[in-house]
Design a protein around this motif. Structure first.
Motif, PDB file in Angstrom:
ATOM      1  N   MET A 124       0.804  -1.215   0.000  1.00  0.00           N
ATOM      2  CA  MET A 124       0.000   0.000   0.000  1.00  0.00           C
ATOM      3  C   MET A 124       0.843   1.274   0.000  1.00  0.00           C
ATOM      4  O   MET A 124       0.457   2.282  -0.588  1.00  0.00           O
ATOM      5  CB  MET A 124      -0.941  -0.004   1.205  1.00  0.00           C
ATOM      6  N   ARG A 125       2.000   1.244   0.643  1.00  0.00           N
ATOM      7  CA  ARG A 125       2.837   2.445   0.646  1.00  0.00           C
ATOM      8  C   ARG A 125       3.260   2.809  -0.772  1.00  0.00           C
ATOM      9  O   ARG A 125       3.155   3.978  -1.177  1.00  0.00           O
ATOM     10  CB  ARG A 125       4.078   2.247   1.524  1.00  0.00           C
ATOM     11  N   SER A 126       3.711   1.822  -1.538  1.00  0.00           N
ATOM     12  CA  SER A 126       4.141   2.089  -2.914  1.00  0.00           C
ATOM     13  C   SER A 126       2.973   2.532  -3.781  1.00  0.00           C
ATOM     14  O   SER A 126       3.112   3.421  -4.635  1.00  0.00           O
ATOM     15  CB  SER A 126       4.790   0.837  -3.515  1.00  0.00           C
ATOM     16  N   VAL A 127       1.805   1.917  -3.568  1.00  0.00           N
ATOM     17  CA  VAL A 127       0.613   2.290  -4.338  1.00  0.00           C
ATOM     18  C   VAL A 127       0.273   3.761  -4.101  1.00  0.00           C
ATOM     19  O   VAL A 127       0.033   4.529  -5.043  1.00  0.00           O
ATOM     20  CB  VAL A 127      -0.587   1.400  -3.947  1.00  0.00           C
ATOM     21  N   ILE A 128       0.272   4.163  -2.838  1.00  0.00           N
ATOM     22  CA  ILE A 128      -0.101   5.538  -2.497  1.00  0.00           C
ATOM     23  C   ILE A 128       0.971   6.525  -2.949  1.00  0.00           C
ATOM     24  O   ILE A 128       0.654   7.612  -3.459  1.00  0.00           O
ATOM     25  CB  ILE A 128      -0.370   5.654  -0.985  1.00  0.00           C
ATOM     26  N   GLU A 129       2.232   6.162  -2.793  1.00  0.00           N
ATOM     27  CA  GLU A 129       3.306   7.042  -3.266  1.00  0.00           C
ATOM     28  C   GLU A 129       3.182   7.272  -4.769  1.00  0.00           C
ATOM     29  O   GLU A 129       3.388   8.399  -5.249  1.00  0.00           O
ATOM     30  CB  GLU A 129       4.665   6.429  -2.931  1.00  0.00           C
ATOM     31  N   ARG A 130       2.845   6.232  -5.497  1.00  0.00           N
ATOM     32  CA  ARG A 130       2.664   6.371  -6.952  1.00  0.00           C
ATOM     33  C   ARG A 130       1.493   7.296  -7.249  1.00  0.00           C
ATOM     34  O   ARG A 130       1.554   8.142  -8.148  1.00  0.00           O
ATOM     35  CB  ARG A 130       2.459   4.985  -7.572  1.00  0.00           C
ATOM     36  N   GLN A 131       0.403   7.147  -6.486  1.00  0.00           N
ATOM     37  CA  GLN A 131      -0.766   8.009  -6.675  1.00  0.00           C
ATOM     38  C   GLN A 131      -0.433   9.473  -6.359  1.00  0.00           C
ATOM     39  O   GLN A 131      -0.961  10.395  -6.982  1.00  0.00           O
ATOM     40  CB  GLN A 131      -1.906   7.541  -5.773  1.00  0.00           C
ATOM     41  N   LEU A 132       0.452   9.671  -5.391  1.00  0.00           N
ATOM     42  CA  LEU A 132       0.847  11.028  -4.994  1.00  0.00           C
ATOM     43  C   LEU A 132       1.945  11.602  -5.893  1.00  0.00           C
ATOM     44  O   LEU A 132       2.303  12.778  -5.768  1.00  0.00           O
ATOM     45  CB  LEU A 132       1.333  11.033  -3.544  1.00  0.00           C
ATOM     46  N   GLY A 133       2.494  10.757  -6.771  1.00  0.00           N
ATOM     47  CA  GLY A 133       3.563  11.212  -7.646  1.00  0.00           C
ATOM     48  C   GLY A 133       4.915  11.235  -6.972  1.00  0.00           C
ATOM     49  O   GLY A 133       5.838  11.917  -7.430  1.00  0.00           O
ATOM     50  N   ILE A 134       5.043  10.472  -5.874  1.00  0.00           N
ATOM     51  CA  ILE A 134       6.321  10.399  -5.165  1.00  0.00           C
ATOM     52  C   ILE A 134       7.181   9.329  -5.820  1.00  0.00           C
ATOM     53  O   ILE A 134       6.754   8.185  -5.983  1.00  0.00           O
ATOM     54  CB  ILE A 134       6.113  10.050  -3.681  1.00  0.00           C
ATOM     55  N   VAL A 135       8.392   9.690  -6.213  1.00  0.00           N
ATOM     56  CA  VAL A 135       9.303   8.718  -6.834  1.00  0.00           C
ATOM     57  C   VAL A 135      10.605   8.712  -6.051  1.00  0.00           C
ATOM     58  O   VAL A 135      11.011   9.717  -5.467  1.00  0.00           O
ATOM     59  CB  VAL A 135       9.580   9.066  -8.312  1.00  0.00           C
ATOM     60  N   ASP A 136      11.254   7.535  -6.044  1.00  0.00           N
ATOM     61  CA  ASP A 136      12.539   7.417  -5.347  1.00  0.00           C
ATOM     62  C   ASP A 136      13.626   8.177  -6.093  1.00  0.00           C
ATOM     63  O   ASP A 136      13.630   8.242  -7.312  1.00  0.00           O
ATOM     64  CB  ASP A 136      12.933   5.937  -5.226  1.00  0.00           C
TER      65      ASP A 136
END
Length: 251
Positions: free
Chosen positions: A239-251
């Protein structure tokens, strides 16, 4: 004679140790096999649920069914205008839902007001106390205590204590107006609302719990917070990766 007795005692001790050791390994092996079988069964059940949910979602999309947007009639943890909305269809008597309850807390701890959690009822007919528990949550919500009761009901479920007596005790513990809560529960005031939410879920492609919608994506099953490897060896987003992707957060 004394030496003979010592020898016999020594032989008996060796036999006892040997038998005990053999018994220990037999029990340990049997328990390991049992745990393996249970784990395998749980994995199979979750795989079947995920596959069935995906099939139901595909049918729902083909028929033009969509998820109802969140509104003020929903129970919302966070801001309705948050950039990410996560709609969770859940059942207070569902073991997988107990796991996702913990994941939800991790999500809020990590993302705060950037994620709004919307809870909707989808009680399973095989869970005899789930509908009553859902009604208890709504009756608590009537007194602005939905989320505290939500936590208590999942605790009750984990402990195997989902029953009318426990719900009324929970209401007392939360400081609710006991007479008002009891009347609400006894009259099944929110039964129709709960049934309507379940029907909405079916029309959106839900057939099991938990089922999570994040944006336009569906995640059937108790997805963990962190990324994981599924039973087929595939890397899957948590879920963390899913939400980060939705928020446009990239490593």
């Amino acid at each position: 004679m004394k030496d003979k007795k010592i020898l016999i005692a020594g032989i008996i001790l060796i036999i006892v140790i040997a038998v005990g050791t053999a018994l220990y390994f037999f029990i340990a092996k049997d328990e390991a096999m049992l745990n393996h079988d249970l784990s395998k069964k749980e994995n199979t059940e979750e795989q079947n649920l995920m596959q069935a949910n995906q099939e139901a979602l595909a049918k729902a999309q083909e028929s033009g069914s969509t998820l109802r947007p969140a509104d003020e009639t929903d129970h919302i943890w966070g801001d309705l205008n948050a950039p990410v909305k996560m709609v969770v269809y859940s059942d207070f008597e569902c073991p997988f839902c107990y796991d996702f309850h913990s994941t939800t807390q991790e999500i809020k701890d990590e993302f705060g007001d950037r994620v709004a959690v919307i809870f909707r009822h989808y009680f399973l007919s095989s869970h005899s106390n789930a509908l009553l528990a859902a009604q208890a949550s709504e009756c608590a919500g009537e007194q602005d205590k939905f989320w505290p009761m939500y936590d208590k009901l999942f605790e009750d479920g984990r402990a195997g204590n989902l029953n009318m007596e426990e719900f009324k005790q929970d209401a007392e513990d939360l400081g609710l107006n006991q007479a008002k809560f009891n009347k609400c529960l006894d009259e099944e005031k929110y039964r129709d609302k709960i049934l309507a939410q379940k029907q909405e879920g079916k029309e959106a492609g839900v057939i099991g719990t938990p089922t999570i919608f994040v944006g336009n994506e569906i995640y059937p099953g108790a997805y963990p917070f962190t990324d994981f490897t599924d039973s087929r060896g595939r890397e899957v987003e948590g879920m963390r990766s899913v939400i980060e992707r939705q928020l446009g957060i990239v490593d």
